[in-house]
Write a protein that holds these residues in place. Structure first.
Motif: not given
Length: 174
Positions: A136-147, A150-155, A21-24
């Motif tokens: 799963n919890c880590a992914a939920i929190l990371v993606y909430e922050a990214l949301r 606006d997902y920063n520079d992610l593809l 998740t961190c690499a992605a």
């Protein structure tokens, strides 16, 4: 910058999934000793972390060592938290945000949580389980922050087969 902090992680498969998740997501990972496994590349790869080479991570001797080297806002995920993870504002891209997760068996020590009760959070769920899986919890929190950022520079399109693959069925990678 978004950061994931694992306090004394015990299960290599969870850490491997979090590394992926961190690499992605260009999220930095912080691991606080003792670790319940070896970070030897051959060992950690067997646990599912094929992305260890792409993961930006640092290992610390203890929580005090981590705190002395990392300034920003700390958010503590705990089943005892009284605020949902979505009630916080993570939108400032210039702020160092640290999502801190405890060890799988016992969580974050209460003495650490008591230092900052305002930043103790919980992912809402039923009373049928104590907690969700750590990765799963880590992914939920990371993606909430990214949301919120606006997902920063992610593809936003698939980079391997091409962004029009669904429409055309043509694999642009060949």
């Amino acid at each position: 910058m978004i950061n994931v902090v694992l306090f004394e992680p015990e299960i290599p498969g969870n850490t491997g999934n979090i590394m992926r998740t961190c690499a992605a997501t260009n999220t930095k990972l912080h691991l606080i000793k003792p670790l319940g496994f070896s970070l030897d590349e051959s060992y950690i790869k067997r646990s599912g972390a094929n992305y260890i080479k792409d993961c930006d991570y640092t290992v610390y001797e203890n929580f005090e060592d981590f705190k002395s080297k990392n300034k920003g806002t700390y958010y503590y995920l705990t089943r005892y938290g009284k605020k949902p993870h979505t009630s916080f504002d993570y939108s400032n891209k210039d702020e160092n945000i640290y999502f801190i997760f405890g060890k799988e068996s016992s969580g974050i020590p209460l003495d650490i949580l008591k230092e900052d009760l305002d930043h103790c959070l919980r992912i809402p769920m039923t009373n049928k389980v104590r907690a969700l899986n750590l990765s799963n919890c880590a992914a939920i929190l990371v993606y909430e922050a990214l949301r919120q950022q606006d997902y920063n520079d992610l593809l936003r399109t698939e980079p391997f087969k091409g962004e029009d693959y669904i429409e055309t069925g043509i694999d642009e990678s060949i």
